[in-house]
Enzyme design. Structure first.
Site, PDB file in Angstrom:
ATOM      1  N   ASN A  64      11.940  17.537   0.267  1.00  0.00           N
ATOM      2  CA  ASN A  64      12.317  18.116  -1.344  1.00  0.00           C
ATOM      3  C   ASN A  64      11.501  18.276  -2.591  1.00  0.00           C
ATOM      4  O   ASN A  64      10.099  18.298  -2.045  1.00  0.00           O
ATOM      5  CB  ASN A  64      12.203  16.267  -1.995  1.00  0.00           C
ATOM      6  CG  ASN A  64      13.582  16.496  -2.778  1.00  0.00           C
ATOM      7  OD1 ASN A  64      13.106  16.495  -4.076  1.00  0.00           O
ATOM      8  ND2 ASN A  64      14.607  15.543  -2.693  1.00  0.00           N
ATOM      9  N   CYS A  72       9.042  12.622   6.874  1.00  0.00           N
ATOM     10  CA  CYS A  72       8.792  13.054   7.735  1.00  0.00           C
ATOM     11  C   CYS A  72       8.833  12.380   9.225  1.00  0.00           C
ATOM     12  O   CYS A  72      10.178  12.258   8.988  1.00  0.00           O
ATOM     13  CB  CYS A  72       7.070  12.630   8.433  1.00  0.00           C
ATOM     14  SG  CYS A  72       5.659  12.917   7.102  1.00  0.00           S
ATOM     15  N   GLU A  74       8.922  11.561  12.082  1.00  0.00           N
ATOM     16  CA  GLU A  74       8.935  10.325  12.699  1.00  0.00           C
ATOM     17  C   GLU A  74       9.428   8.792  11.751  1.00  0.00           C
ATOM     18  O   GLU A  74      10.231   8.460  12.417  1.00  0.00           O
ATOM     19  CB  GLU A  74       7.708  10.074  12.445  1.00  0.00           C
ATOM     20  CG  GLU A  74       6.172  11.290  13.784  1.00  0.00           C
ATOM     21  CD  GLU A  74       5.903  11.887  12.407  1.00  0.00           C
ATOM     22  OE1 GLU A  74       7.436  12.209  11.830  1.00  0.00           O
ATOM     23  OE2 GLU A  74       4.659  12.571  13.034  1.00  0.00           O
ATOM     24  N   CYS A 114       2.882   8.013   8.712  1.00  0.00           N
ATOM     25  CA  CYS A 114       3.646   7.409  10.083  1.00  0.00           C
ATOM     26  C   CYS A 114       2.856   6.338  10.703  1.00  0.00           C
ATOM     27  O   CYS A 114       3.596   5.790  11.272  1.00  0.00           O
ATOM     28  CB  CYS A 114       4.184   9.071  10.585  1.00  0.00           C
ATOM     29  SG  CYS A 114       5.237  10.199   9.631  1.00  0.00           S
TER      30      CYS A 114
END
Length: 159
Positions: A64, A72, A74, A114
């Protein structure tokens, strides 16, 4: 006093050395990577995870212009899975990332945010999640748990 910290991981030489399930996850992550929205970084990532039911769920990174509003691959995948398959255990997670215009032979690991998110799901399911990370070609790395990638982990037990 200096102490040494070791992590355990497996180095799988190439795609051909994966078993059939691992190949399905690799292929799914590679395919969904093509749907990443990486307008700004031009670094596309695909993720495929295997549920205990045998179902494979995929997701890709979504950027964005208002950083850090993107997400991400994940976390996109694991959050969607948790919302749609609550309580089902995640057995394996496969990540493939590389720049859009170049092939990288370096396995791309999950970022810190993540890793922390995956840790939360491991803690909730009281079981490790095998994590594979790869590039589009070359070696693939595997760990038995995100704790191998995040050895000094912070979780709810500290709260």
């Amino acid at each position: 006093m200096v102490k040494e910290l070791k992590i355990n991981f497996y180095a799988i030489p190439n795609y051909e050395m994966l078993d059939d399930t691992e190949k399905k996850l690799f292929d799914a992550a590679k395919k969904i990577r093509e749907k990443a929205y990486a307008q700004y970084s031009h670094f596309t990532v695909g993720c495929a995870l295997l549920l205990e039911s045998g179902e494979i769920i995929t997701g890709s990174n979504q950027e964005n212009a208002a950083y850090p509003s993107g997400l991400c691959a994940e976390r996109t995948t694991i959050f969607w899975t948790a919302a749609n398959f609550p309580g089902e255990k995640i057995k394996k997670l496969f990540v493939i990332g590389a720049p859009e215009t170049a092939l990288s032979s370096t396995p791309i690991p999950p970022c810190g945010a993540c890793r922390q998110s995956i840790l939360e799901y491991e803690a909730n399911q009281k079981e490790g999640i095998e994590i594979y990370f790869a590039s589009l070609d070359g070696e693939i790395f595997k760990t038995n748990s995100v704790r191998d990638l995040l050895p000094f982990s912070f979780d709810a037990s500290f709260l």
